[in-house]
Design a protein around this motif. Structure first.
Motif, PDB file in Angstrom:
ATOM      1  N   ALA A   1       0.758  -1.365  -0.043  1.00 58.87           N
ATOM      2  CA  ALA A   1      -0.037  -0.032  -0.114  1.00 58.87           C
ATOM      3  C   ALA A   1       0.883   1.254  -0.187  1.00 58.87           C
ATOM      4  O   ALA A   1       0.548   2.275  -0.431  1.00 58.87           O
ATOM      5  N   ALA A   2       1.874   1.191   0.859  1.00 61.19           N
ATOM      6  CA  ALA A   2       2.840   2.477   0.837  1.00 61.19           C
ATOM      7  C   ALA A   2       3.585   2.460  -0.631  1.00 61.19           C
ATOM      8  O   ALA A   2       3.630   3.782  -0.961  1.00 61.19           O
ATOM      9  N   THR A   3       3.875   1.587  -1.277  1.00 57.99           N
ATOM     10  CA  THR A   3       4.348   1.553  -2.506  1.00 57.99           C
ATOM     11  C   THR A   3       3.693   2.283  -3.541  1.00 57.99           C
ATOM     12  O   THR A   3       4.200   2.979  -4.440  1.00 57.99           O
ATOM     13  N   SER A   4       2.496   1.688  -3.593  1.00 57.58           N
ATOM     14  CA  SER A   4       1.552   2.217  -4.340  1.00 57.58           C
ATOM     15  C   SER A   4       0.986   3.769  -4.370  1.00 57.58           C
ATOM     16  O   SER A   4       0.816   4.504  -5.066  1.00 57.58           O
ATOM     17  N   ALA A   5       1.057   4.145  -2.838  1.00 55.87           N
ATOM     18  CA  ALA A   5       0.713   5.454  -2.605  1.00 55.87           C
ATOM     19  C   ALA A   5       1.852   6.572  -2.883  1.00 55.87           C
ATOM     20  O   ALA A   5       1.595   7.603  -3.406  1.00 55.87           O
ATOM     21  N   ARG A   6       3.126   6.012  -2.951  1.00 53.29           N
ATOM     22  CA  ARG A   6       4.267   6.888  -3.351  1.00 53.29           C
ATOM     23  C   ARG A   6       4.130   7.097  -4.719  1.00 53.29           C
ATOM     24  O   ARG A   6       4.755   8.131  -5.441  1.00 53.29           O
ATOM     25  N   GLY A   7       3.766   6.068  -5.526  1.00 51.59           N
ATOM     26  CA  GLY A   7       3.759   6.183  -7.169  1.00 51.59           C
ATOM     27  C   GLY A   7       2.852   7.373  -7.542  1.00 51.59           C
ATOM     28  O   GLY A   7       3.060   7.892  -8.395  1.00 51.59           O
ATOM     29  N   GLY A   8       1.648   7.920  -6.678  1.00 53.25           N
ATOM     30  CA  GLY A   8       0.864   8.677  -7.219  1.00 53.25           C
ATOM     31  C   GLY A   8       1.707  10.195  -6.877  1.00 53.25           C
ATOM     32  O   GLY A   8       1.028  11.231  -7.532  1.00 53.25           O
TER      33      GLY A   8
END
Length: 78
Positions: A19-26
């Motif tokens: 979830a943290a990795t996908s949030a950073r991608g935004g």
């Protein structure tokens, strides 16, 4: 009452990391370094005219006032 996450902490940790990795991608940034960002910011502000030299007479008036006070003091104690 126990939740599923407390029973399997490894799965919860991997889920949290995903979830943290996908949030950073935004939060992609146009600039790769802070220096690029600052130079673009300065260029934009110069285009807006924010860095023009101030045309204030205040320093000249202060200098003239101090010079007149100095001359007045010299003439007073002479």
């Amino acid at each position: 009452m126990e939740s599923i996450r407390t029973r399997n902490p490894e799965a919860a940790l991997s889920s949290l990391e995903a979830a943290a990795t996908s949030a950073r991608g935004g939060f992609g940034c146009l600039f790769s370094t802070a220096a690029e960002f600052e130079s673009a910011l300065i260029i934009e502000r110069r285009a807006q005219g924010r860095y023009g030299s101030p045309r204030s007479r205040w320093p000249l008036l202060m200098f003239a006032g101090c010079a007149m006070m100095l001359v007045g003091t010299v003439l007073l104690f002479r």
